[in-house]
Design a protein around this motif. Structure first.
Motif, PDB file in Angstrom:
ATOM      1  N   ASP A 105      39.938  33.617  29.200  1.00  0.00           N
ATOM      2  CA  ASP A 105      39.202  32.886  28.162  1.00  0.00           C
ATOM      3  C   ASP A 105      39.342  33.564  26.806  1.00  0.00           C
ATOM      4  OD1 ASP A 105      38.183  30.705  29.537  1.00  0.00           O
ATOM      5  OD2 ASP A 105      36.433  31.797  30.268  1.00  0.00           O
ATOM      6  N   GLY A 106      39.184  34.891  26.784  1.00  0.00           N
ATOM      7  CA  GLY A 106      39.232  35.616  25.513  1.00  0.00           C
ATOM      8  C   GLY A 106      40.602  35.616  24.886  1.00  0.00           C
ATOM      9  N   PHE A 107      41.614  35.964  25.663  1.00  0.00           N
ATOM     10  CA  PHE A 107      42.973  36.036  25.127  1.00  0.00           C
ATOM     11  C   PHE A 107      43.509  34.651  24.806  1.00  0.00           C
ATOM     12  CE2 PHE A 107      44.322  40.365  27.113  1.00  0.00           C
ATOM     13  CZ  PHE A 107      43.200  40.953  26.561  1.00  0.00           C
ATOM     14  N   GLY A 108      43.100  33.656  25.595  1.00  0.00           N
ATOM     15  CA  GLY A 108      43.602  32.308  25.370  1.00  0.00           C
ATOM     16  C   GLY A 108      42.864  31.566  24.273  1.00  0.00           C
ATOM     17  N   ALA A 114      38.488  40.616  17.377  1.00  0.00           N
ATOM     18  CA  ALA A 114      37.027  40.567  17.418  1.00  0.00           C
ATOM     19  C   ALA A 114      36.545  39.305  18.123  1.00  0.00           C
ATOM     20  CB  ALA A 114      36.464  40.634  16.003  1.00  0.00           C
ATOM     21  N   ARG A 115      37.174  38.184  17.831  1.00  0.00           N
ATOM     22  CA  ARG A 115      36.773  36.927  18.462  1.00  0.00           C
ATOM     23  C   ARG A 115      37.092  36.942  19.956  1.00  0.00           C
ATOM     24  NH1 ARG A 115      33.315  33.352  19.672  1.00  0.00           N
ATOM     25  NH2 ARG A 115      34.131  31.262  20.096  1.00  0.00           N
ATOM     26  N   ARG A 116      38.230  37.522  20.324  1.00  0.00           N
ATOM     27  CA  ARG A 116      38.584  37.605  21.746  1.00  0.00           C
ATOM     28  C   ARG A 116      37.569  38.443  22.514  1.00  0.00           C
ATOM     29  NH1 ARG A 116      44.320  38.744  19.429  1.00  0.00           N
ATOM     30  NH2 ARG A 116      45.143  36.606  19.257  1.00  0.00           N
ATOM     31  N   GLY A 129      39.746  30.415  31.725  1.00  0.00           N
ATOM     32  CA  GLY A 129      39.253  31.211  32.834  1.00  0.00           C
ATOM     33  C   GLY A 129      39.260  30.451  34.139  1.00  0.00           C
ATOM     34  N   GLY A 130      38.858  29.185  34.099  1.00  0.00           N
ATOM     35  CA  GLY A 130      38.851  28.371  35.307  1.00  0.00           C
ATOM     36  C   GLY A 130      40.240  28.195  35.885  1.00  0.00           C
ATOM     37  N   VAL A 131      41.208  27.922  35.020  1.00  0.00           N
ATOM     38  CA  VAL A 131      42.588  27.758  35.479  1.00  0.00           C
ATOM     39  C   VAL A 131      43.131  29.078  36.034  1.00  0.00           C
ATOM     40  CG1 VAL A 131      44.948  27.292  34.725  1.00  0.00           C
ATOM     41  CG2 VAL A 131      43.083  25.816  33.960  1.00  0.00           C
TER      42      VAL A 131
END
Length: 272
Positions: A105-108, A114-116, A129-131
């Motif tokens: 989720d963060g990297f994608g 900071a946002r990641r 994350g789900g995928v």
């Protein structure tokens, strides 16, 4: 554990580190050992991970036994592999899967480091994350089911060995990257010393050699070792580029990648 302290029994410091690994990486009820300090204290990763390969072996055993029982009962390879992973997730509390989902989720979804990091701290799971979780489970179930079809008992051996190798390989982010947050788990536990990494690596190699004596093909053992390491190093490089360091979630993602790579490596080594 302080290695200079008087041991309560022969091999006490190693036993303390093994118990600490099991507590940190699982939900197993590990009781305090004689002479051990506070079992609930923040683990010291300067020495603790030296016993991680053996801890990984222990953590892989419940799933291996479940898979062996399901296979023996004639449930078929798909159900046996699925039940094995279910047992493994229950033992670890989905610790590594949670890390993988947060990293995906963060990297994608983040456009800046900071946002990641902010997204990775969000307890909600997103599409990435789900995928990632779906693919991780599908790849591991598929690999184990294929191994049951092609190698029978080798699938059981592969499950416990992959559990050990993947957790050892997942030390790569801790060893090679600084903490991405000063207040995160990656900073709190410290970084493994060279001696710790050498001991963990030697144990992982020893377990692989033991696997060879139990029927693991030579090419399969080599591929499991090499691909697990490469997968963890790949996650490490991605974390360096994406957030400039490591977090506990990154370590979890490295473990998942290493486990998938190790299982696929053995599948590739066995004839169809």
């Amino acid at each position: 554990m302080d290695e200079d302290a008087d041991p309560a029994f022969p091999g006490a410091t190693l036993a303390y580190d093994l118990a600490g690994c099991l507590r940190f990486y699982s939900r197993l009820p590990v009781p305090p050992l004689p002479g051990e300090g506070d079992p609930h204290a923040v683990p010291d990763f300067r020495t603790l991970p030296r016993m991680l390969p053996l801890a990984g072996l222990v953590l892989g055993l419940p799933g291996a036994l479940v898979m062996l029982a399901a296979w023996g009962l004639g449930l078929g390879p798909f159900l046996a592999a699925t039940l094995a992973l279910t047992a493994g997730v229950l033992v670890t509390g989905a610790l590594h899967e949670d890390g993988l989902a947060d990293v995906a989720d963060g990297f994608g979804g983040g456009s800046t480091p900071a946002r990641r990091l902010e997204i990775m701290r969000d307890s909600r799971i997103g599409a990435y994350g789900g995928v990632a979780l779906m693919l991780s489970l599908a790849l591991r179930i598929g690999a184990l089911a294929t191994l049951l079809d092609r190698g029978g008992h080798l699938a059981v051996l592969a499950l416990v060995l992959a559990a050990a190798l993947s957790r050892t390989a997942a030390l790569a982010p801790l060893a090679l990257l600084p903490p991405a947050r000063l207040d995160g788990a990656g900073a709190a536990v410290g970084r493994p010393s060279r001696r710790t990494l050498s001991t963990a690596g030697a144990l992982a190699l020893g377990l692989t050699l033991l696997g060879l004596t139990l029927g693991l093909p030579l090419l399969g053992g080599i591929l499991m070792l090499v691909l697990a390491a490469l997968a963890a190093l790949g996650v490490t490089a991605l974390a360096r580029r994406s957030i400039g360091g490591q977090t506990g979630d990154v370590v979890g993602a490295a473990q998942q990648g290493a486990e998938i790579a190790a299982l696929l490596g053995l599948v590739a080594a066995l004839p169809a």
